[in-house]
Design an enzyme around this catalytic site. Structure first.
Site, PDB file in Angstrom:
ATOM      1  N   GLU A   1       0.796  -1.245   0.051  1.00  0.00           N
ATOM      2  CA  GLU A   1       0.000   0.073   0.049  1.00  0.00           C
ATOM      3  C   GLU A   1       0.932   1.142   0.118  1.00  0.00           C
ATOM      4  O   GLU A   1       1.872   1.273   0.690  1.00  0.00           O
ATOM      5  CB  GLU A   1      -1.152  -0.069   1.327  1.00  0.00           C
ATOM      6  CG  GLU A   1      -1.749   1.287   1.227  1.00  0.00           C
ATOM      7  CD  GLU A   1      -2.710   1.579   2.469  1.00  0.00           C
ATOM      8  OE1 GLU A   1      -3.542   0.454   2.501  1.00  0.00           O
ATOM      9  OE2 GLU A   1      -2.451   2.341   3.485  1.00  0.00           O
TER      10      GLU A   1
ATOM     11  N   TYR B   1      -7.070   6.790  -0.323  1.00  0.00           N
ATOM     12  CA  TYR B   1      -7.684   8.003  -0.919  1.00  0.00           C
ATOM     13  C   TYR B   1      -8.047   8.904   0.466  1.00  0.00           C
ATOM     14  O   TYR B   1      -8.527   8.286   1.255  1.00  0.00           O
ATOM     15  CB  TYR B   1      -8.980   7.366  -1.266  1.00  0.00           C
ATOM     16  CG  TYR B   1     -10.086   8.389  -2.056  1.00  0.00           C
ATOM     17  CD1 TYR B   1      -9.974   8.480  -3.228  1.00  0.00           C
ATOM     18  CD2 TYR B   1     -11.185   8.658  -1.254  1.00  0.00           C
ATOM     19  CE1 TYR B   1     -10.885   9.063  -3.935  1.00  0.00           C
ATOM     20  CE2 TYR B   1     -12.342   9.222  -1.966  1.00  0.00           C
ATOM     21  CZ  TYR B   1     -12.000   9.487  -3.268  1.00  0.00           C
ATOM     22  OH  TYR B   1     -13.022  10.396  -3.851  1.00  0.00           O
TER      23      TYR B   1
ATOM     24  N   TYR C   1     -11.359  -6.241  10.354  1.00  0.00           N
ATOM     25  CA  TYR C   1     -10.782  -5.566  11.759  1.00  0.00           C
ATOM     26  C   TYR C   1     -10.882  -6.638  12.700  1.00  0.00           C
ATOM     27  O   TYR C   1     -11.859  -7.042  13.307  1.00  0.00           O
ATOM     28  CB  TYR C   1     -11.732  -4.631  12.273  1.00  0.00           C
ATOM     29  CG  TYR C   1     -11.769  -3.269  11.398  1.00  0.00           C
ATOM     30  CD1 TYR C   1     -11.062  -2.276  11.226  1.00  0.00           C
ATOM     31  CD2 TYR C   1     -12.889  -3.442  10.169  1.00  0.00           C
ATOM     32  CE1 TYR C   1     -11.109  -1.140  10.529  1.00  0.00           C
ATOM     33  CE2 TYR C   1     -12.999  -2.239   9.521  1.00  0.00           C
ATOM     34  CZ  TYR C   1     -11.884  -1.073   9.485  1.00  0.00           C
ATOM     35  OH  TYR C   1     -12.009  -0.186   8.694  1.00  0.00           O
TER      36      TYR C   1
ATOM     37  N   GLN D   1      -6.935  -4.745   9.214  1.00  0.00           N
ATOM     38  CA  GLN D   1      -6.453  -3.578   9.701  1.00  0.00           C
ATOM     39  C   GLN D   1      -5.099  -3.964  10.576  1.00  0.00           C
ATOM     40  O   GLN D   1      -4.888  -5.264  10.831  1.00  0.00           O
ATOM     41  CB  GLN D   1      -7.264  -2.851  11.008  1.00  0.00           C
ATOM     42  CG  GLN D   1      -6.673  -1.965  11.978  1.00  0.00           C
ATOM     43  CD  GLN D   1      -6.405  -0.603  11.013  1.00  0.00           C
ATOM     44  OE1 GLN D   1      -5.307  -0.359  10.680  1.00  0.00           O
ATOM     45  NE2 GLN D   1      -7.387   0.302  10.945  1.00  0.00           N
TER      46      GLN D   1
ATOM     47  N   HIS E   1      -0.084  -8.394   3.098  1.00  0.00           N
ATOM     48  CA  HIS E   1      -0.100  -7.069   2.501  1.00  0.00           C
ATOM     49  C   HIS E   1       0.487  -6.111   3.311  1.00  0.00           C
ATOM     50  O   HIS E   1       0.278  -5.961   4.553  1.00  0.00           O
ATOM     51  CB  HIS E   1      -1.712  -6.508   2.556  1.00  0.00           C
ATOM     52  CG  HIS E   1      -1.937  -5.231   1.842  1.00  0.00           C
ATOM     53  ND1 HIS E   1      -1.888  -4.905   0.728  1.00  0.00           N
ATOM     54  CD2 HIS E   1      -2.324  -3.965   2.464  1.00  0.00           C
ATOM     55  CE1 HIS E   1      -2.211  -3.826   0.379  1.00  0.00           C
ATOM     56  NE2 HIS E   1      -2.411  -3.153   1.563  1.00  0.00           N
TER      57      HIS E   1
END
Length: 305
Positions: A23, A55, A155, A186, A276
């Site tokens: 990311e 974003y 989450y 998260q 990720h």
């Protein structure tokens, strides 16, 4: 046990490549832009499954997000995933953003409700003419462009605004029912938290990949403040590892890489084969952790000069 878990248990983890993604966030200045693209150049040869671009709250980075995505498509071989939120825009405005992404070749969106315009901890109120929730947004994207893959958030310690875990998992189920095919978690630092969450999710009949989100702690104090506001607990043992390193960034980096690599290895030993990384637009720690996982550059010319 997965092939990756077996390989690590046998001491041959370099033979199996876990799947990874990264990311990034859109830069605010020329200096940040240089840092971002230096990081992309460094990480691109690792051939991640995709890279996502965030974003900003209320769509504050909409044009910069789009410009970053467009450049990734034009100048690299990477597959970009564009973040999109419900905040501060009508359905028509959001649909236009989705259409623009689709037009330039984006086929993957990370769909999020988004934080309240007043910041985390303030009441959330949906735009009167906008998408009312993340499942609503997912459904809107899939209806408009069925060929767009949609990833959503998960989450492990529940969303700070959720009434309880059951309500939180009900929300994830609604996002899956609307068309989401992957969830990224998260940040978490206790792997048991992730596995307990995964058990709850599977018991609810949710079978999409739940990809662990990993954050190397470049700046522990700053990162702790950010993640705790988002509902992540920071174990005492982790804080102790960074104790006394406020003015020693080089040692902090070594500790951060060791901690994150250890977390990922332990996850892999229990069968997790996809990760990720929240890069914070910095390549050094993520590249080092990937190297420790046996991930090596497959090519060196992925980013155009």
């Amino acid at each position: 046990m997965t092939d990756l878990a077996t390989a690590i248990a046998d001491g041959s983890s370099a033979l199996i490549r876990p799947k990874i993604s990264f990311e990034f966030f859109p830069p605010k200045s020329e200096e940040m832009d240089r840092t971002l693209w230096t990081s992309i150049e460094r990480l691109a040869p690792l051939e991640p499954s995709f890279v996502s671009v965030t974003y900003g709250a209320g769509g504050s980075t909409r044009e910069r997000t789009h410009a970053t995505i467009a450049r990734i498509l034009k100048e690299t071989a990477l597959l970009p995933a564009a973040h999109l939120t419900c905040v501060g825009a009508s359905r028509g405005e959001i649909d236009d953003v989705v259409d623009r992404y689709h037009e330039v070749g984006v086929r993957h969106i990370v769909a999020l409700r988004g934080d309240p315009p007043g910041g985390i901890g303030t009441p959330y109120q949906a735009h009167a003419e906008g998408y009312q929730s993340s499942p609503d947004l997912v459904a809107g994207i899939k209806k408009r462009h069925p060929d767009i893959e949609v990833t959503v958030s998960a989450y492990p310690e529940k969303h700070p605004e959720s009434r309880d875990f059951d309500a939180d998992i009900d929300m994830l189920k609604a996002k899956v029912d609307a068309g989401a095919t992957r969830a990224i978690t998260q940040v978490f630092f206790d792997n048991d938290v992730y596995f307990r969450y995964l058990d709850r999710v599977r018991a609810r009949g949710i079978d999409i990949p739940i990809v662990p989100g990993i954050m190397p702690m470049h700046n522990f104090k700053q990162a702790r403040g950010f993640v705790t506001r988002n509902g992540t607990s920071v174990p005492d043992w982790l804080a102790e590892k960074f104790d006394g390193l406020d003015d020693d960034p080089e040692t902090r980096k070594l500790v951060a890489a060791t901690v994150a690599a250890g977390q990922v290895h332990k996850l892999a030993k229990h069968g997790v084969d996809t990760f990720h990384f929240y890069t914070m637009n910095r390549a050094d720690l993520v590249f080092a952790i990937s190297h420790l996982l046996g991930i090596r550059p497959k090519s060196v010319n992925k980013v155009a000069a």
